[in-house]
Scaffold this active site. Structure first.
Site, short mmCIF file in Angstrom:
data_model
loop_
_atom_site.label_atom_id
_atom_site.label_comp_id
_atom_site.label_asym_id
_atom_site.label_seq_id
_atom_site.Cartn_x
_atom_site.Cartn_y
_atom_site.Cartn_z
N CYS A 246 -18.97 -6.87 37.81
CA CYS A 246 -19.15 -8.01 36.71
C CYS A 246 -19.15 -9.33 37.69
O CYS A 246 -20.04 -9.65 38.25
CB CYS A 246 -18.29 -8.11 35.69
N ARG B 248 -23.64 -12.37 24.16
CA ARG B 248 -23.10 -11.50 25.06
C ARG B 248 -23.63 -9.92 24.99
O ARG B 248 -24.02 -9.56 23.97
CB ARG B 248 -21.60 -11.44 24.75
N HIS C 82 -16.94 -2.09 33.67
CA HIS C 82 -15.46 -2.21 33.68
C HIS C 82 -15.16 -0.83 33.12
O HIS C 82 -15.83 0.03 32.98
CB HIS C 82 -14.96 -3.31 32.93
#
Ligand code: GLN
EC number: 6.3.5.13
Length: 249
Positions: A94, A128, A192
Site C-alpha cells: 500500500c 476510499r 493488507h
C-alpha cells in the site's frame, strides 16, 4: 550450522497498518521452521542499513506518514534500487508500494516523487476503496487480502500487475481490474490482511528467492516437529482464506 537470512523491516514505526507487521512475523517463523536463522533488522528513519539485506518487507501508512518518511526513503533509494536490480525479494504494501512507484499526488495536491523501482503513478481521491479482496495471480493462484486506500494507482506500459481482481474488489484503481505490480522479485500490492499469513505461497516465494540468492540453493532442514508445525500453519491459513473469501465486502 546457522544459516542466517537478514530481513529488513522498512519503517515499522510509521508504515505499518492493518496488520502489516504480521508479514515480518510470518517470514521469521517460516524461515526458522525451514531451518534457517532469521535476523530481523528494523530500519526506521536515520537507522543504519544492515550489512546484509536478503529480503525486504514494507507496510502501509496514511499520507501523513508517507510524507514523514519520504526524505529518508530518498536517501536509501540508490541502495534499494541496486538491491531490487540484483534480485532481492521485496514485498511493499500500500503506502510503500505507492512510494516505490514514480510519484504519488495526494488528495490535498501535494506531489511526492517516488523512487521508481516500479513503473506506476498514484493519484489520491476522496473515495476510499475498502474491503476483503480476492485476486488471481499467474504466479501464486488466488491471493486473498484486504484493501483500504484512497490512492488510485496506474501501471506504466509493460509493467506486470501482481494480480487480476476477481468479484467486486477495486485493486489498483477500480477501473482496469489490475492489482499491484511485479518487477524482478519486487511485489507491490494493496493487500493488507496481513497478506502473508493467509498466502503461504507468497511467503515461500520470498523465502526461496532470498535463500537461493544468498546460499545458491534452497535446502530446508526441518525436524519432523517443524514439518508438522508447517502443515498445521498451512491448514490454519487455508481456513482463514476460506472465511475471507466468503465475506467479500
Ligand atoms: N495513504 C495511502 C492511501 O490511502 C495509503 C494508505 C495505506 O497504506 N493503507 O491511498
Amino acid at each position: 550450522m546457522a544459516r542466517p537470512i537478514d530481513i529488513v523491516s522498512l519503517y515499522p514505526k510509521d508504515m505499518n497498518i492493518y496488520g502489516d507487521s504480521g508479514n515480518v512475523l510470518t517470514i521469521e517463523r517460516r524461515l526458522a521452521l525451514y531451518g534457517y536463522e532469521p535476523r530481523v533488522h528494523a530500519v526506521n528513519q536515520r537507522d543504519p542499513w544492515p550489512d546484509h539485506a536478503d529480503l525486504i518487507l514494507g507496510g502501509g501508512g496514511q499520507d501523513t506518514c508517507q510524507k514523514k518518511i519520504i526524505d529518508d526513503l530518498y536517501a536509501r533509494a540508490d541502495t534499494l534500487r541496486a538491491l531490487a536490480d540484483d534480485g532481492v525479494p521485496m514485498l511493499m504494501i500500500c503506502g510503500l508500494y505507492q512510494l516505490f512507484g514514480d510519484y504519488f499526488e495526494t488528495v490535498d495536491g501535494a506531489r511526492l516523487e517516488g523512487i521508481s523501482i516500479i513503473g506506476a503513478h498514484t493519484v489520491g481521491r476522496d473515495v476510499r476503496m475498502i474491503g476483503n479482496l480476492v485476486e488471481h495471480s499467474d504466479d501464486f493462484g488466488d491471493v486473498i487480502g484486504y484493501e483500504n486506500h484512497s490512492g488510485q494507482t496506474f501501471l506504466s506500459d509493460g509493467v506486470r500487475p501482481f494480480g487480476t481482481v476477481a468479484h467486486d474488489g477495486m485493486g489498483n484503481n477500480g477501473e482496469d481490474h489490475t492489482e499491484g505490480a511485479r518487477v524482478h522479485n519486487v511485489i507491490g500490492t494493496y493487500m493488507h490482511g496481513s497478506l502473508l499469513p493467509k498466502n503461504p505461497a507468497i511467503s515461500d516465494f520470498l523465502i526461496r528467492a532470498a535463500v537461493e540468492r544468498r546460499y545458491g540453493g534452497f535446502r530446508p532442514e526441518s525436524a519432523p516437529a517443524q514439518r508438522e508445525e508447517l502443515s498445521r500453519i498451512d491448514r490454519i491459513a487455508q481456513r482463514a482464506r476460506e472465511v475471507a473469501r466468503l465475506r467479500p465486502r
